[in-house]
Design an enzyme around this catalytic site. Structure first.
Site, PDB file in Angstrom:
ATOM      1  N   CYS A 149       0.884  -1.167   0.000  1.00  0.00           N
ATOM      2  CA  CYS A 149       0.000   0.000   0.000  1.00  0.00           C
ATOM      3  C   CYS A 149       0.919   1.212   0.000  1.00  0.00           C
ATOM      4  CB  CYS A 149      -0.925   0.029   1.207  1.00  0.00           C
ATOM      5  SG  CYS A 149      -1.967   1.514   1.258  1.00  0.00           S
ATOM      6  N   CYS A 199      -0.596   4.491   2.375  1.00  0.00           N
ATOM      7  CA  CYS A 199      -0.643   4.456   3.847  1.00  0.00           C
ATOM      8  C   CYS A 199      -0.398   3.039   4.338  1.00  0.00           C
ATOM      9  CB  CYS A 199      -1.971   5.018   4.355  1.00  0.00           C
ATOM     10  SG  CYS A 199      -3.422   4.241   3.610  1.00  0.00           S
ATOM     11  N   SER A 200      -1.421   2.400   4.886  1.00  0.00           N
ATOM     12  CA  SER A 200      -1.235   1.038   5.404  1.00  0.00           C
ATOM     13  C   SER A 200      -2.489   0.204   5.182  1.00  0.00           C
ATOM     14  CB  SER A 200      -0.890   1.080   6.895  1.00  0.00           C
ATOM     15  OG  SER A 200      -1.919   1.745   7.615  1.00  0.00           O
TER      16      SER A 200
END
Length: 209
Positions: A115, A118-119
């Site tokens: 990603c 972000c996460s």
């Protein structure tokens, strides 16, 4: 979105080392805050344990159930690859993500999940992401030089195997369906689940046995 390119750069960022000091410092702060809240009677140790368990659940065991079902049930595998979210829900696993896309490894193809923004991560299936997954180094390098990243995880991917990097986002999360072991029939379902790691489902590991 998927990426199937790779570039070679000289010096590169370490995947986890850059975050280790920060992670240790953060854990010290968390531990101190936890002790303070318990000491002042604002939280009990039992409540803290329960909250941690809630954060860590679901976990990898749900992902392994999905994979083993796909390995042992061709019809389910087809449904999983067609509509991952609906197929996962068939196993009574609550899915909070809007869309789950399952990508299948084959002898000629390997999938890697990241990603870059972000996460984003299939938390309802795999629980919390590992620290390296959300590190800036992994998010950048997994797209820029994925084969070198895999090599640092101990996976030296042959050049004749196509590597596709899938970039998760807020609307869609990816999950890797690894290749089953060649002698699948000799394992029980529980034994098969035990063979699968989180790394297989992210794509930084390949062979199940």
């Amino acid at each position: 979105m998927p990426h199937d390119h790779d570039h070679d750069h000289g010096e590169h960022e370490a995947l986890v080392i850059e975050d280790e000091a920060g992670n240790i410092e953060a854990q010290i702060v968390v531990d101190a805050l936890q002790e303070l809240l318990i000491g002042k009677g604002l939280l009990t140790a039992l409540e803290v344990t329960g909250a941690i368990a809630k954060l860590e659940s679901p976990g990898i065991h749900l992902g392994t159930q999905v994979v083993v079902k796909a390995w042992t049930d061709p019809d389910y595998r087809a449904r999983l690859l067609s509509d991952g979210r609906a197929a996962v829900q068939e196993l009574n696993i609550p899915v909070t993500e809007a869309r789950i896309i399952v990508v299948e490894n084959t002898p000629e193809l390997h999938n890697l999940i990241t990603c870059t923004l972000c996460s984003c991560y299939p938390r309802s299936i795999l629980g919390q992401p590992p620290s390296w997954y959300i590190s800036k180094a992994y998010r950048a390098r997994s797209v820029r030089e994925p084969r070198r990243v895999l090599a640092e995880f101990g996976l030296d991917l042959s050049e004749n195997i196509q590597l596709v990097v899938h970039d998760s986002n807020a609307d869609m999360r990816y999950l890797v369906l690894p290749e089953p072991p060649e002698d699948l029939e000799r394992f029980t379902l529980n034994e098969l689940e035990a063979l699968i790691s989180r790394d297989h489902l992210i794509g930084v590991a390949r062979k199940v046995v």
